[in-house]
Design a protein around this motif. Structure first.
Motif, PDB file in Angstrom:
ATOM      1  N   MET A  33       0.819  -1.203   0.000  1.00 32.80           N
ATOM      2  CA  MET A  33       0.000   0.000   0.000  1.00 32.80           C
ATOM      3  C   MET A  33       0.857   1.259   0.000  1.00 32.80           C
ATOM      4  O   MET A  33       0.559   2.237  -0.692  1.00 32.80           O
ATOM      5  CB  MET A  33      -0.918  -0.002   1.225  1.00 32.80           C
ATOM      6  N   THR A  34       1.929   1.252   0.793  1.00 29.66           N
ATOM      7  CA  THR A  34       2.790   2.432   0.883  1.00 29.66           C
ATOM      8  C   THR A  34       3.516   2.682  -0.433  1.00 29.66           C
ATOM      9  O   THR A  34       3.561   3.813  -0.931  1.00 29.66           O
ATOM     10  CB  THR A  34       3.812   2.257   2.020  1.00 29.66           C
ATOM     11  N   ILE A  38       3.164   6.038  -3.175  1.00 30.20           N
ATOM     12  CA  ILE A  38       4.300   6.812  -3.683  1.00 30.20           C
ATOM     13  C   ILE A  38       4.330   6.766  -5.214  1.00 30.20           C
ATOM     14  O   ILE A  38       4.532   7.779  -5.890  1.00 30.20           O
ATOM     15  CB  ILE A  38       5.626   6.274  -3.115  1.00 30.20           C
ATOM     16  N   ALA A  39       4.129   5.569  -5.782  1.00 29.58           N
ATOM     17  CA  ALA A  39       4.147   5.421  -7.240  1.00 29.58           C
ATOM     18  C   ALA A  39       3.028   6.227  -7.890  1.00 29.58           C
ATOM     19  O   ALA A  39       3.209   6.837  -8.950  1.00 29.58           O
ATOM     20  CB  ALA A  39       4.024   3.947  -7.607  1.00 29.58           C
ATOM     21  N   ALA A 111      -5.591   2.967   2.332  1.00 29.17           N
ATOM     22  CA  ALA A 111      -4.612   2.122   3.019  1.00 29.17           C
ATOM     23  C   ALA A 111      -5.038   1.868   4.458  1.00 29.17           C
ATOM     24  O   ALA A 111      -5.010   0.725   4.942  1.00 29.17           O
ATOM     25  CB  ALA A 111      -3.232   2.779   2.975  1.00 29.17           C
ATOM     26  N   LEU A 112      -5.441   2.917   5.157  1.00 27.18           N
ATOM     27  CA  LEU A 112      -5.832   2.770   6.558  1.00 27.18           C
ATOM     28  C   LEU A 112      -7.092   1.925   6.703  1.00 27.18           C
ATOM     29  O   LEU A 112      -7.211   1.137   7.654  1.00 27.18           O
ATOM     30  CB  LEU A 112      -6.056   4.150   7.172  1.00 27.18           C
ATOM     31  N   ARG A 176       7.928   5.830   4.960  1.00 23.99           N
ATOM     32  CA  ARG A 176       7.385   6.679   3.897  1.00 23.99           C
ATOM     33  C   ARG A 176       8.396   7.744   3.482  1.00 23.99           C
ATOM     34  O   ARG A 176       8.560   8.029   2.291  1.00 23.99           O
ATOM     35  CB  ARG A 176       6.090   7.335   4.376  1.00 23.99           C
ATOM     36  N   ALA A 177       9.104   8.309   4.463  1.00 22.35           N
ATOM     37  CA  ALA A 177      10.111   9.315   4.138  1.00 22.35           C
ATOM     38  C   ALA A 177      11.248   8.700   3.330  1.00 22.35           C
ATOM     39  O   ALA A 177      11.763   9.323   2.393  1.00 22.35           O
ATOM     40  CB  ALA A 177      10.650   9.942   5.426  1.00 22.35           C
ATOM     41  N   ARG A 178      11.610   7.473   3.673  1.00 19.97           N
ATOM     42  CA  ARG A 178      12.696   6.803   2.944  1.00 19.97           C
ATOM     43  C   ARG A 178      12.285   6.523   1.505  1.00 19.97           C
ATOM     44  O   ARG A 178      13.084   6.700   0.573  1.00 19.97           O
ATOM     45  CB  ARG A 178      13.072   5.497   3.647  1.00 19.97           C
ATOM     46  N   LEU A 179      11.044   6.105   1.283  1.00 29.53           N
ATOM     47  CA  LEU A 179      10.577   5.861  -0.078  1.00 29.53           C
ATOM     48  C   LEU A 179      10.549   7.152  -0.891  1.00 29.53           C
ATOM     49  O   LEU A 179      10.865   7.143  -2.090  1.00 29.53           O
ATOM     50  CB  LEU A 179       9.186   5.230  -0.050  1.00 29.53           C
TER      51      LEU A 179
END
Length: 270
Positions: A33-34, A38-39, A111-112, A176-179
Motif C-alpha cells: 500500500m505504501t 508513492i508510485a 490504506a488505513l 514513507r520518508a525513505r521511499l
C-alpha cells in the motif's frame, strides 16, 4: 494491487495461521500500500495531473472507558503517520464506542481502511498476552488483592496499547520518508536534465509534501473548533516500555529504524 492486499489481509486474519505468519501477511500488505501511494504520486506528477483528492473516513473504535481511549490514541498516531488528521467523537467516560474521524488523501484513507483492522488485531493480541503475563509475575511478588491486580492489569494494558501505536507510527513515518527520498534520488540519478523527467520526480516529492498542507487546511475547515485530547491519567511504565518494544518489533514490512516523534490527537465533543 488492491486485490493482492485484501488477499494478504484475509490470510493474516485467518485463525488457522500462526502469529508470525499473520504479522508477515500484514507486513507485506502495508508495504504494498505504501509503495503504491508513492508510485501514484509520481505518476500524477509526471502526467501533470492534480494531486490526490482529500476525503474523510469515519472509523469505529471498539471498547469503552480507558481501553477505548487508549485504542483511539494508538490509531490516531498511526493515521497521522500516513499524513491524516483525526478528531474523535464520543471520547468520554460514557459506555459507548468511539468514532475516530480521519481526514486525508484518498490513497492514505484506502490504506488505513484495509490495514487498521489487522494492525489492531496484532496490537490487541500482544496487549492481552503481555498484560496477563505482567499480572502473573507481580502476583508472585506479594499478596495483591484481586482489585489491585485488576487495576494494574488495566493500567499496563492501556499504556502498552498507546506505546505500541506510537512505535508503529514512527516506523511507518520513517519508511514513507525513505521511499520519498529513494524516488527523488532515482529520478535525479537516472535521467538527464534535457529529458525533463528530473522535474517530474522532484514534482512527485513536492506533491507528497503538499498533501500535508492540503489535509491540514481541509481538516480545519471541517473542524474549526476542537478541544484538545485530555491525556490519560493512569500510566504504567512497564506497560509503556513493553508496548513500545513490541511496536518496534512488529512485522510491518518496513525494516527501518525507529525515529523519535510525537503526534497529538484532537478530541471532538469532550
Amino acid at each position: 494491487m488492491v486485490e493482492r492486499v485484501r488477499g494478504l489481509l484475509r490470510m493474516a486474519e485467518d485463525p488457522a495461521v500462526t502469529d508470525a505468519e499473520s504479522q508477515a501477511f500484514t507486513a507485506k500488505a502495508a508495504e504494498l500500500m505504501t509503495r503504491h501511494a508513492i508510485a501514484e504520486a509520481e505518476a500524477r506528477a509526471e502526467r501533470g495531473e492534480e494531486p490526490d483528492a482529500i476525503s474523510r473516513m469515519d472509523y469505529t473504535v471498539p471498547g469503552v472507558g480507558g481501553h477505548g481511549k487508549a485504542r483511539v490514541k494508538a490509531l490516531a498516531d498511526i493515521a497521522a503517520a500516513y499524513g491524516c488528521q483525526s478528531a474523535v467523537r464520543g471520547n468520554n467516560s460514557e459506555n459507548t464506542d468511539r468514532t475516530i474521524i480521519l481526514v486525508g488523501t484518498v490513497s492514505a484513507l484506502d490504506a488505513l481502511r484495509m490495514l487498521m483492522p489487522s494492525i489492531s488485531m496484532q496490537m490487541e493480541a500482544s496487549a492481552r498476552f503481555m498484560s496477563s503475563s505482567h499480572v502473573t509475575d507481580i502476583r508472585e511478588l506479594r499478596n495483591y488483592t484481586r482489585s489491585e491486580l485488576e487495576t494494574e492489569r488495566k493500567r499496563y494494558y492501556r499504556s502498552f496499547v498507546r506505546a505500541y501505536g506510537q512505535a508503529v507510527a514512527e516506523r511507518i513515518r520513517e519508511f514513507r520518508a525513505r521511499l520519498q527520498r529513494m524516488a527523488a534520488h532515482d529520478g535525479e540519478s537516472g535521467v538527464t536534465e534535457s529529458s525533463g523527467e528530473n522535474g517530474a520526480s522532484r514534482g512527485a516529492e513536492l506533491v507528497l509534501r503538499d498533501d500535508v498542507n492540503r489535509v491540514n487546511e481541509e481538516f480545519h475547515k471541517q473542524f474549526p473548533q476542537l478541544r484538545k485530547h485530555r491525556p490519560e491519567r493512569t500510566h504504567s511504565a512497564a506497560g509503556y516500555r513493553a508496548g513500545y518494544r513490541r511496536g518496534r518489533q512488529a512485522e510491518l514490512g518496513l525494516d527501518t529504524p525507529v525515529t523519535s516523534g510525537r503526534t497529538s490527537s484532537l478530541a471532538e465533543g469532550e
